[in-house]
Design an enzyme around this catalytic site. Structure first.
Site, PDB file in Angstrom:
ATOM      1  N   ARG A  48       0.832  -1.164  -0.154  1.00  0.00           N
ATOM      2  CA  ARG A  48       0.194   0.030  -0.037  1.00  0.00           C
ATOM      3  C   ARG A  48       0.644   1.314  -0.161  1.00  0.00           C
ATOM      4  O   ARG A  48       0.521   2.223  -0.718  1.00  0.00           O
ATOM      5  CB  ARG A  48      -0.935  -0.018   1.113  1.00  0.00           C
ATOM      6  N   CYS A  86      -6.985  -6.731  -3.229  1.00  0.00           N
ATOM      7  CA  CYS A  86      -5.862  -6.830  -2.939  1.00  0.00           C
ATOM      8  C   CYS A  86      -5.088  -6.397  -4.202  1.00  0.00           C
ATOM      9  O   CYS A  86      -5.708  -5.662  -5.082  1.00  0.00           O
ATOM     10  CB  CYS A  86      -5.517  -8.360  -2.445  1.00  0.00           C
ATOM     11  N   GLN A  90      -7.160 -12.038  -6.679  1.00  0.00           N
ATOM     12  CA  GLN A  90      -7.214 -13.461  -6.950  1.00  0.00           C
ATOM     13  C   GLN A  90      -7.280 -14.254  -5.778  1.00  0.00           C
ATOM     14  O   GLN A  90      -7.777 -15.578  -5.686  1.00  0.00           O
ATOM     15  CB  GLN A  90      -6.146 -14.004  -7.906  1.00  0.00           C
TER      16      GLN A  90
END
Length: 144
Positions: A48, A86, A90
């Protein structure tokens, strides 16, 4: 009892959980900034910080998600839509979304739960707004 109610009861008895749904980046862009929508970024802090994030998104790392789930359920109870992501959506994003969805389903309902298609990387590839700030207040101001 109606056939759909019977089917829902049978699915619940069999341990089936509600279907996880996906939302496109374009759909999220149209909803972004609404007070009824929460975006949950489950990437690691390093990801992030390095890659940036969707402005206004809340951060809850996937590795501590189960510990944070009770607080998250309470904090997000007023929202109508919750979108998890995310990097690619996945593994971590869908896993956290399923845990959240299972928790609200077993407690009688809550917001609609989605996973962002193609995750943050897809969001960024489409050129949608990103933020690299470290302060949520500043980040939310970018939405206005």
């Amino acid at each position: 009892m109606a056939a759909t109610a019977m089917a829902a009861l049978a699915a619940a008895a069999a341990g089936a959980s509600p279907q996880l749904r996906f939302m496109s980046a374009a759909q999220l862009l149209a909803l972004r900034g609404s007070p009824d929508v929460a975006i949950i970024d489950v990437r690691d802090e390093d990801e992030r910080a390095y890659d940036g994030h969707i402005a206004g998104s809340l951060h809850c790392e996937s590795h501590s998600f189960q510990d944070d789930l009770p607080r998250l359920l309470q904090d997000l109870s007023r929202h109508k839509t919750v979108v998890f992501h995310c990097a690619l959506s996945q593994v971590r994003g869908p896993k956290c979304a399923k845990a959240f969805l299972h928790s609200i389903s077993s407690s009688g309902g809550g917001p609609e739960v989605f996973v962002l298609e193609r995750g943050f990387n897809g969001w960024a590839q489409y050129g949608h707004p990103q933020c690299s700030c470290k302060e949520l207040k500043r980040c939310i101001a970018l939405l206005e």
